[in-house]
Write a protein that holds these residues in place. Structure first.
Motif, PDB file in Angstrom:
ATOM      1  N   GLU A 154       0.842  -1.195   0.000  1.00 59.20           N
ATOM      2  CA  GLU A 154       0.000   0.000   0.000  1.00 59.20           C
ATOM      3  C   GLU A 154       0.885   1.256   0.000  1.00 59.20           C
ATOM      4  OE1 GLU A 154      -3.298   0.442  -0.377  1.00 59.20           O
ATOM      5  OE2 GLU A 154      -2.562   2.491  -0.457  1.00 59.20           O
ATOM      6  N   PHE A 155       0.484   2.248  -0.804  1.00 59.00           N
ATOM      7  CA  PHE A 155       1.292   3.471  -0.912  1.00 59.00           C
ATOM      8  C   PHE A 155       0.568   4.709  -0.391  1.00 59.00           C
ATOM      9  CE2 PHE A 155       2.744   0.492  -4.169  1.00 59.00           C
ATOM     10  CZ  PHE A 155       4.101   0.416  -3.865  1.00 59.00           C
ATOM     11  N   MET A 156      -0.541   4.523   0.322  1.00 57.96           N
ATOM     12  CA  MET A 156      -1.303   5.701   0.779  1.00 57.96           C
ATOM     13  C   MET A 156      -0.531   6.506   1.824  1.00 57.96           C
ATOM     14  SD  MET A 156      -4.073   4.104   3.483  1.00 57.96           S
ATOM     15  CE  MET A 156      -4.960   3.084   2.352  1.00 57.96           C
ATOM     16  N   LYS A 157      -0.838   7.818   1.858  1.00 53.96           N
ATOM     17  CA  LYS A 157      -0.277   8.701   2.888  1.00 53.96           C
ATOM     18  C   LYS A 157      -1.380   9.013   3.884  1.00 53.96           C
ATOM     19  CE  LYS A 157       0.477  12.102  -0.026  1.00 53.96           C
ATOM     20  NZ  LYS A 157       0.091  11.493  -1.273  1.00 53.96           N
ATOM     21  N   LYS A 210       7.937  -1.629  -2.281  1.00 59.69           N
ATOM     22  CA  LYS A 210       7.369  -0.828  -1.191  1.00 59.69           C
ATOM     23  C   LYS A 210       8.477  -0.165  -0.367  1.00 59.69           C
ATOM     24  CE  LYS A 210       4.932   1.007   1.865  1.00 59.69           C
ATOM     25  NZ  LYS A 210       4.108   2.168   1.637  1.00 59.69           N
ATOM     26  N   ASN A 214       9.521   4.038  -0.122  1.00 62.11           N
ATOM     27  CA  ASN A 214       9.640   4.818   1.122  1.00 62.11           C
ATOM     28  C   ASN A 214      11.076   5.282   1.351  1.00 62.11           C
ATOM     29  OD1 ASN A 214       6.970   4.767   1.678  1.00 62.11           O
ATOM     30  ND2 ASN A 214       7.088   3.497   3.497  1.00 62.11           N
ATOM     31  N   ILE A 256      10.750  17.623  -1.149  1.00 61.36           N
ATOM     32  CA  ILE A 256      12.034  18.319  -0.964  1.00 61.36           C
ATOM     33  C   ILE A 256      11.855  19.488   0.001  1.00 61.36           C
ATOM     34  CG2 ILE A 256      13.091  17.577  -3.145  1.00 61.36           C
ATOM     35  CD1 ILE A 256      12.396  20.430  -4.227  1.00 61.36           C
ATOM     36  N   TYR A 257      10.851  19.376   0.877  1.00 60.26           N
ATOM     37  CA  TYR A 257      10.669  20.425   1.884  1.00 60.26           C
ATOM     38  C   TYR A 257      11.575  20.130   3.075  1.00 60.26           C
ATOM     39  CZ  TYR A 257       6.769  22.291  -0.700  1.00 60.26           C
ATOM     40  OH  TYR A 257       6.007  22.862  -1.671  1.00 60.26           O
ATOM     41  N   GLY A 261      12.744  16.977  10.332  1.00 57.08           N
ATOM     42  CA  GLY A 261      12.946  15.528  10.238  1.00 57.08           C
ATOM     43  C   GLY A 261      11.652  14.801   9.915  1.00 57.08           C
ATOM     44  N   TYR A 262      11.792  13.688   9.214  1.00 59.08           N
ATOM     45  CA  TYR A 262      10.573  12.923   8.903  1.00 59.08           C
ATOM     46  C   TYR A 262      10.177  12.062  10.092  1.00 59.08           C
ATOM     47  CZ  TYR A 262      13.944   9.187   7.617  1.00 59.08           C
ATOM     48  OH  TYR A 262      14.955   8.262   7.618  1.00 59.08           O
ATOM     49  N   GLY A 263       8.858  11.947  10.307  1.00 57.12           N
ATOM     50  CA  GLY A 263       8.343  11.101  11.379  1.00 57.12           C
ATOM     51  C   GLY A 263       7.314  10.147  10.817  1.00 57.12           C
ATOM     52  N   PHE A 325       2.659  14.136  13.403  1.00 56.27           N
ATOM     53  CA  PHE A 325       3.909  14.078  12.621  1.00 56.27           C
ATOM     54  C   PHE A 325       3.788  14.797  11.279  1.00 56.27           C
ATOM     55  CE2 PHE A 325       3.663  11.009   9.061  1.00 56.27           C
ATOM     56  CZ  PHE A 325       2.446  10.380   9.302  1.00 56.27           C
ATOM     57  N   LYS A 326       2.540  15.090  10.878  1.00 57.24           N
ATOM     58  CA  LYS A 326       2.272  15.859   9.659  1.00 57.24           C
ATOM     59  C   LYS A 326       0.836  16.374   9.762  1.00 57.24           C
ATOM     60  CE  LYS A 326       0.814  13.396   6.056  1.00 57.24           C
ATOM     61  NZ  LYS A 326       0.822  12.529   4.894  1.00 57.24           N
ATOM     62  N   ARG A 418       9.036  24.297   9.965  1.00 55.57           N
ATOM     63  CA  ARG A 418       8.457  23.988   8.652  1.00 55.57           C
ATOM     64  C   ARG A 418       8.593  25.139   7.656  1.00 55.57           C
ATOM     65  NH1 ARG A 418       7.812  18.451   8.533  1.00 55.57           N
ATOM     66  NH2 ARG A 418       7.098  17.787  10.562  1.00 55.57           N
TER      67      ARG A 418
HETATM   68  O1  LIG Z   1       4.328   3.429   4.000  1.00 57.44           O
HETATM   69  C1  LIG Z   1       3.671   4.315   4.488  1.00 57.44           C
HETATM   70  O2  LIG Z   1       3.133   4.270   5.579  1.00 57.44           O
HETATM   71  C2  LIG Z   1       3.486   5.619   3.790  1.00 57.44           C
HETATM   72  O3  LIG Z   1       4.591   6.493   4.213  1.00 57.44           O
HETATM   73  C3  LIG Z   1       4.523   7.812   3.682  1.00 57.44           C
HETATM   74  O4  LIG Z   1       3.306   8.450   4.079  1.00 57.44           O
HETATM   75  P1  LIG Z   1       3.124   9.150   5.517  1.00 57.44           P
HETATM   76  O5  LIG Z   1       4.155   8.637   6.464  1.00 57.44           O
HETATM   77  O6  LIG Z   1       1.688   9.001   5.861  1.00 57.44           O
HETATM   78  O7  LIG Z   1       3.349  10.716   5.279  1.00 57.44           O
HETATM   79  P2  LIG Z   1       4.280  11.613   4.334  1.00 57.44           P
HETATM   80  O8  LIG Z   1       3.452  12.679   3.751  1.00 57.44           O
HETATM   81  O9  LIG Z   1       5.083  10.804   3.403  1.00 57.44           O
HETATM   82  O10 LIG Z   1       5.252  12.297   5.403  1.00 57.44           O
HETATM   83  C4  LIG Z   1       6.192  11.539   6.146  1.00 57.44           C
HETATM   84  C5  LIG Z   1       7.097  12.480   6.929  1.00 57.44           C
HETATM   85  O11 LIG Z   1       7.974  13.187   6.050  1.00 57.44           O
HETATM   86  C6  LIG Z   1       7.930  14.576   6.316  1.00 57.44           C
HETATM   87  N1  LIG Z   1       8.190  15.319   5.060  1.00 57.44           N
HETATM   88  C7  LIG Z   1       7.487  15.026   3.943  1.00 57.44           C
HETATM   89  C8  LIG Z   1       7.745  15.693   2.762  1.00 57.44           C
HETATM   90  C9  LIG Z   1       8.750  16.676   2.711  1.00 57.44           C
HETATM   91  O12 LIG Z   1       9.035  17.313   1.676  1.00 57.44           O
HETATM   92  N2  LIG Z   1       9.425  16.946   3.857  1.00 57.44           N
HETATM   93  C10 LIG Z   1       9.190  16.286   5.031  1.00 57.44           C
HETATM   94  O13 LIG Z   1       9.852  16.564   6.061  1.00 57.44           O
HETATM   95  C11 LIG Z   1       6.538  14.824   6.876  1.00 57.44           C
HETATM   96  O14 LIG Z   1       6.511  15.995   7.635  1.00 57.44           O
HETATM   97  C12 LIG Z   1       6.334  13.573   7.710  1.00 57.44           C
HETATM   98  O15 LIG Z   1       6.908  13.724   8.987  1.00 57.44           O
HETATM   99  C13 LIG Z   1       4.538   7.731   2.154  1.00 57.44           C
HETATM  100  O16 LIG Z   1       4.416   9.053   1.606  1.00 57.44           O
HETATM  101  C14 LIG Z   1       3.393   6.844   1.640  1.00 57.44           C
HETATM  102  O17 LIG Z   1       3.477   6.720   0.222  1.00 57.44           O
HETATM  103  C15 LIG Z   1       3.511   5.463   2.288  1.00 57.44           C
HETATM  104  O18 LIG Z   1       2.460   4.614   1.872  1.00 57.44           O
END
Ligand SMILES: O=C(O)[C@H]1O[C@H](OP(=O)(O)OP(=O)(O)OC[C@H]2O[C@@H](n3ccc(=O)[nH]c3=O)[C@H](O)[C@@H]2O)[C@H](O)[C@@H](O)[C@@H]1O
Ligand SMILES: NC(=O)C1=CN([C@@H]2O[C@H](COP(=O)(O)OP(=O)(O)OC[C@H]3O[C@@H](n4cnc5c(N)ncnc54)[C@H](O)[C@@H]3O)[C@@H](O)[C@H]2O)C=CC1
Length: 456
Positions: A154-157, A210, A214, A256-257, A261-263, A325-326, A418
């Protein structure tokens, strides 16, 4: 088609509701009785835009049902989706306990052909383990029944899950069976009308696809955070660089924002799990390790910036905007806000926080404590605070009266994880504004010179 979905978390519930919405008969099964009771009472245990309405509509038509009864979920459907959690094990690899528990139950209760679909994110080779677990359970019953296992990652966000499920870029299916291909085509036909989004490949390739997706997205983010850290030292605004490189279609504007950090529940655990798989197979994943390392460092950046600009945060009251986290989710798994709040509490600072959706989750995680005040709205979070830190880019935070903010915050300091605001607007209002890679730490604190220490 008759479909059962095991696991009613973010993925299982969204997938189940969407599949019911296009006409399938769907049973969503979970071992969490409290969750199922809530769903049966018409309540949705998570915040996901549009999901409450979608579930209600499909329950009303009778196409979407909930149960804790494993046997019923196995017996009544031909297609069995596994969408349970795959959290990190102690060593970082994916913990397959829940996936294999579902597989065993399938073998224990099935009495005719089943197509088992791995939707959870699982390492290469898992479909074989699922097949073996089902076979073991069938053997224990002295039965030999046909069962196929395919991979359908699954690729949903989160926050856009329904849109992603129904209008996603692709639907990946890993199988080498023509029968499975035909059944999966039938299952997804309603989503496949305009152009063929279904991609068939080997099971192992689907499983790796998958993780690769990611890991690639996480790599883009860590790369950009590295550029931000460099830009800070080179007196460059990284937002100009972001626009400059994003305009190249080979790079693109997505992911590319720079930030704090990513969460979330996936990038951190999936990069770690892929790294673990690589090591298991004797390959040193230098790039994946660096992606993780940069992210670890980036999650500390908000606290470090606060300390560098204030000198000392002991006894200070810090307003925090955004806990999830977002945006558009209440999920706080691996959220940068948690890293910040825990660091603040460790040195004796107080937090006044606001998030449009994640307040209950924050309370659930941290309970009642004297140094955490959850406020009714974003304005209340500012009252009596020394500085503001922005952790999540909720839309409602984008427009602010900067002059009012400068009047309220005793230290007139905004740390923006952000990069929501314009540096010029903030400084014109009398605020000290520190973004990520915005070339302005020097402006607000003359003592800042050497940058943050690098983590080896
Ligand atoms: O496998 C998964 O669970 C999913 O993981 C991510 O989705 P998600 O974690 O829901 O959210 P994202 O929008 O990808 O954001 C992830 C993190 O990256 C951060 N982010 C995202 C984009 C960006 O440019 N910069 C950045 O810091 C967000 O703030 C957030 O903390 C993927 O985008 C989905 O395609 C995937 O299905
Ligand atoms: N959260 C997301 O946006 C995405 C998650 N994924 C992947 O999908 C999988 C599920 O993720 P989430 O939905 O976030 O998990 P989650 O943690 O929100 O939900 C998992 C659910 O499975 C249930 N469960 C556990 N064992 C069970 C069993 N034996 N039978 C029935 N139910 C059982 C739990 O009670 C829980 O409700 C993970 O592998 C994840 O990596 C993939 C794409 C997006």
């Amino acid at each position: 088609m008759n479909i059962s979905v095991f696991g009613t978390g973010y993925v299982g519930l969204v997938a189940g509701a969407c599949l019911a919405d296009v006409g399938h008969q769907v049973i969503c099964m979970d071992i969490n009785a409290e969750r199922i009771a809530l769903l049966e009472a018409g309540e949705i245990p998570i915040y996901e835009p549009g999901l409450t309405e979608l579930v209600a509509q499909n329950v009303a038509t009778g196409r979407l049902r909930f149960t804790t009864d494993t046997a019923k979920a196995v017996k009544e459907s031909e297609l069995l989706f596994i969408a349970v959690g795959t959290p990190p094990d102690e060593d970082g690899s994916a913990d397959l306990r829940h996936v294999l528990a579902v597989a065993r139950s399938i073998g224990e209760y099935m009495d005719d052909y089943k197509l088992v679909i791995d939707k959870s994110t699982v390492p290469v080779g898992t479909a074989e383990k699922v097949q073996a677990a089902i076979a073991d359970a069938l053997n224990a019953r002295d039965l030999s029944l046909d069962v196929d296992v395919c991979s359908n990652p699954e690729f949903m966000k989160e926050g856009a899950a329904i849109e992603d499920f129904t209008r996603g870029a692709r639907i990946v299916v890993g199988t080498d069976s023509e029968h499975v291909e035909a059944r999966m085509r039938a299952c997804y036909a309603p989503y496949n009308r305009n152009h063929d989004k279904l991609m068939f490949m080997s099971v192992r390739a689907a499983e790796l696809t998958k993780y690769a997706a990611n890991a690639m997205l996480a790599t883009k983010i860590s790369f950009m955070n590295e550029m931000a850290n460099l830009a800070e030292r080179l007196e460059v605004d990284v937002e100009e660089v972001r626009r400059g490189i994003g305009s190249d279609p080979r790079i693109g504007y997505h992911f590319i924002y720079p930030g704090c950090g990513y969460g979330g529940s996936c990038f951190p655990k999936d990069v770690q799990a892929l790294e673990r798989t690589a090591r298991e197979y004797g390959y040193h994943p230098a790039l994946l390790s660096a992606v993780e390392q940069v992210n670890y460092q980036q999650k500390q950046t908000l606290f470090t910036k606060l300390q560098r600009t204030l000198g000392d945060v002991i006894g200070k009251t810090i307003a925090v905007w955004g806990l999830a986290f977002k945006p558009n989710t209440d999920d706080m798994r691996e959220a940068p806000s948690r890293e910040l709040m825990e660091a603040l509490w460790a040195v004796g600072a107080k937090v006044q926080a606001y998030d449009p959706e994640a307040m209950a989750e924050c309370r659930r995680l941290y309970g009642d404590r004297h140094d955490l005040i959850l406020t009714f709205d974003r304005i209340q979070a500012i009252k009596g605070a020394d500085a503001l830190v922005i952790c999540t880019e909720w839309k409602a935070f984008r427009s602010v009266d900067f002059t009012w903010l400068a009047g309220e915050l005793s230290e007139k300091l905004v740390i923006d994880g952000r990069n929501l605001y314009d540096v010029g607007d903030m400084t014109a209002a009398g605020l000290r504004y520190v973004g990520v890679g915005r070339n302005n730490l020097r402006l607000v604190n003359a003592t800042y010179s050497s940058g943050e220490p690098c983590r080896d």
